[in-house]
Design a protein around this motif. Structure first.
Motif, PDB file in Angstrom:
ATOM      1  N   THR A 146      40.252  36.544  38.900  1.00 18.64           N
ATOM      2  CA  THR A 146      40.719  35.450  38.239  1.00 18.64           C
ATOM      3  C   THR A 146      40.159  34.010  38.583  1.00 18.64           C
ATOM      4  O   THR A 146      39.396  34.005  39.460  1.00 18.64           O
ATOM      5  CB  THR A 146      42.343  34.938  38.239  1.00 18.64           C
ATOM      6  OG1 THR A 146      42.590  34.766  39.654  1.00 18.64           O
ATOM      7  CG2 THR A 146      43.145  36.257  37.948  1.00 18.64           C
ATOM      8  N   VAL A 147      40.057  32.854  37.744  1.00 22.05           N
ATOM      9  CA  VAL A 147      39.278  31.600  37.917  1.00 22.05           C
ATOM     10  C   VAL A 147      39.671  31.072  39.536  1.00 22.05           C
ATOM     11  O   VAL A 147      38.792  30.318  39.853  1.00 22.05           O
ATOM     12  CB  VAL A 147      39.591  30.815  36.842  1.00 22.05           C
ATOM     13  CG1 VAL A 147      38.807  31.038  35.617  1.00 22.05           C
ATOM     14  CG2 VAL A 147      41.114  30.518  36.589  1.00 22.05           C
ATOM     15  N   ASP A 148      40.888  31.348  39.746  1.00 19.72           N
ATOM     16  CA  ASP A 148      41.332  30.739  41.183  1.00 19.72           C
ATOM     17  C   ASP A 148      41.041  31.624  42.338  1.00 19.72           C
ATOM     18  O   ASP A 148      41.255  31.570  43.414  1.00 19.72           O
ATOM     19  CB  ASP A 148      42.838  30.378  41.290  1.00 19.72           C
ATOM     20  CG  ASP A 148      43.704  31.592  40.868  1.00 19.72           C
ATOM     21  OD1 ASP A 148      43.380  32.976  40.871  1.00 19.72           O
ATOM     22  OD2 ASP A 148      45.192  31.366  40.961  1.00 19.72           O
ATOM     23  N   GLY A 149      40.271  32.787  42.062  1.00 18.87           N
ATOM     24  CA  GLY A 149      39.719  33.717  42.931  1.00 18.87           C
ATOM     25  C   GLY A 149      40.476  34.944  43.313  1.00 18.87           C
ATOM     26  O   GLY A 149      40.127  35.529  44.370  1.00 18.87           O
ATOM     27  N   ARG A 150      41.707  35.039  42.586  1.00 20.87           N
ATOM     28  CA  ARG A 150      42.581  36.099  43.045  1.00 20.87           C
ATOM     29  C   ARG A 150      41.889  37.416  42.454  1.00 20.87           C
ATOM     30  O   ARG A 150      41.696  37.478  41.254  1.00 20.87           O
ATOM     31  CB  ARG A 150      43.869  35.979  42.241  1.00 20.87           C
ATOM     32  CG  ARG A 150      45.089  36.966  42.628  1.00 20.87           C
ATOM     33  CD  ARG A 150      46.263  36.725  42.180  1.00 20.87           C
ATOM     34  NE  ARG A 150      46.554  37.627  40.854  1.00 20.87           N
ATOM     35  CZ  ARG A 150      47.389  37.375  40.127  1.00 20.87           C
ATOM     36  NH1 ARG A 150      48.055  36.287  39.878  1.00 20.87           N
ATOM     37  NH2 ARG A 150      47.854  38.289  39.155  1.00 20.87           N
TER      38      ARG A 150
ATOM     39  N   VAL B  20      34.888  37.071  35.775  1.00 19.17           N
ATOM     40  CA  VAL B  20      35.804  36.224  36.051  1.00 19.17           C
ATOM     41  C   VAL B  20      36.683  35.781  34.761  1.00 19.17           C
ATOM     42  O   VAL B  20      35.921  35.532  33.821  1.00 19.17           O
ATOM     43  CB  VAL B  20      35.069  34.710  36.554  1.00 19.17           C
ATOM     44  CG1 VAL B  20      36.112  33.685  36.972  1.00 19.17           C
ATOM     45  CG2 VAL B  20      34.147  35.049  37.906  1.00 19.17           C
TER      46      VAL B  20
ATOM     47  N   ASP C 206      40.405  34.120  32.979  1.00 18.11           N
ATOM     48  CA  ASP C 206      41.221  32.828  32.889  1.00 18.11           C
ATOM     49  C   ASP C 206      42.351  33.772  31.977  1.00 18.11           C
ATOM     50  O   ASP C 206      42.415  33.130  30.971  1.00 18.11           O
ATOM     51  CB  ASP C 206      40.794  31.597  32.521  1.00 18.11           C
ATOM     52  CG  ASP C 206      41.699  30.578  32.685  1.00 18.11           C
ATOM     53  OD1 ASP C 206      42.664  30.629  33.322  1.00 18.11           O
ATOM     54  OD2 ASP C 206      41.423  29.513  32.222  1.00 18.11           O
TER      55      ASP C 206
END
Length: 179
Positions: free
Chosen positions: A118-122, A166, A168
């Motif tokens: 995900t965009v937050d690195g998850r 990646v 979102d």
């Protein structure tokens, strides 16, 4: 969980899965996994592979037609319902040389094997396949614990790198689309 089929991936693409026999004359019903049902009209031959890796030679497609999101095929060596019944659950392989050149780009085959975050690195998992059986193609993403279905829509893809995708996703999407 999506069925796994061992096959020589350098020569073949997994393009479908036999769902069942159709009729009395040896036809089989196939769920496309790597493109729309209409793509099967461009194939001249396919091979079938079992979950244990047993594989047929390339079989000529005598005729084919779409039925909803699936395709009905008559293969040259399967001539009865009982023979067709034996193919249920088998994977359908197309020789890479027989596939249309644009299929890789248009239908998502190039995404298989990419790590999804995900965009937050998850970390989400790894793309196992792209299925074209509904309104939008679905990425089937696997991690150690589960299979997650993610719609392949342009608005969700933020970046595609050589080994990573990646995304979102809208809030809750990853939770409700767990298979």
């Amino acid at each position: 969980m999506a069925p796994q089929y061992p096959y020589p991936a350098d020569k073949f693409d997994l393009v479908g899965r036999v769902t069942r026999s159709h009729g009395l004359k040896g036809e089989i019903k196939v769920l496309p996994l790597q493109g729309p049902a209409e793509e099967f009209e461009t194939y001249g031959r396919v091979a079938l592979v079992a979950a244990d890796g047993r594989m047929t030679d390339l079989l000529d497609i005598v005729r084919g037609r779409t039925q909803g999101t699936q395709v009905i095929l008559k293969l040259d060596t399967i001539d009865s319902k009982s023979e067709a019944d034996l193919t249920a659950g088998m994977g359908v392989l197309c020789n890479r040389q027989d596939r249309p050149a644009q299929a890789d780009k248009v239908y998502g085959r190039e995404l298989v094997g990419l790590v999804v975050v995900t965009v937050d690195g998850r970390p989400v998992g790894t793309v196992e396949m792209v299925s074209h059986t509904g309104a939008h193609p679905l990425m089937i993403v696997m991690n150690e614990e589960e299979e997650i279905l993610i719609p392949l829509v342009e608005e969700m893809i933020v970046d595609r790198q050589e080994s990573k995708l990646v995304i979102d996703p809208p809030p809750g999407l990853l939770d409700i689309n767990r298979a």
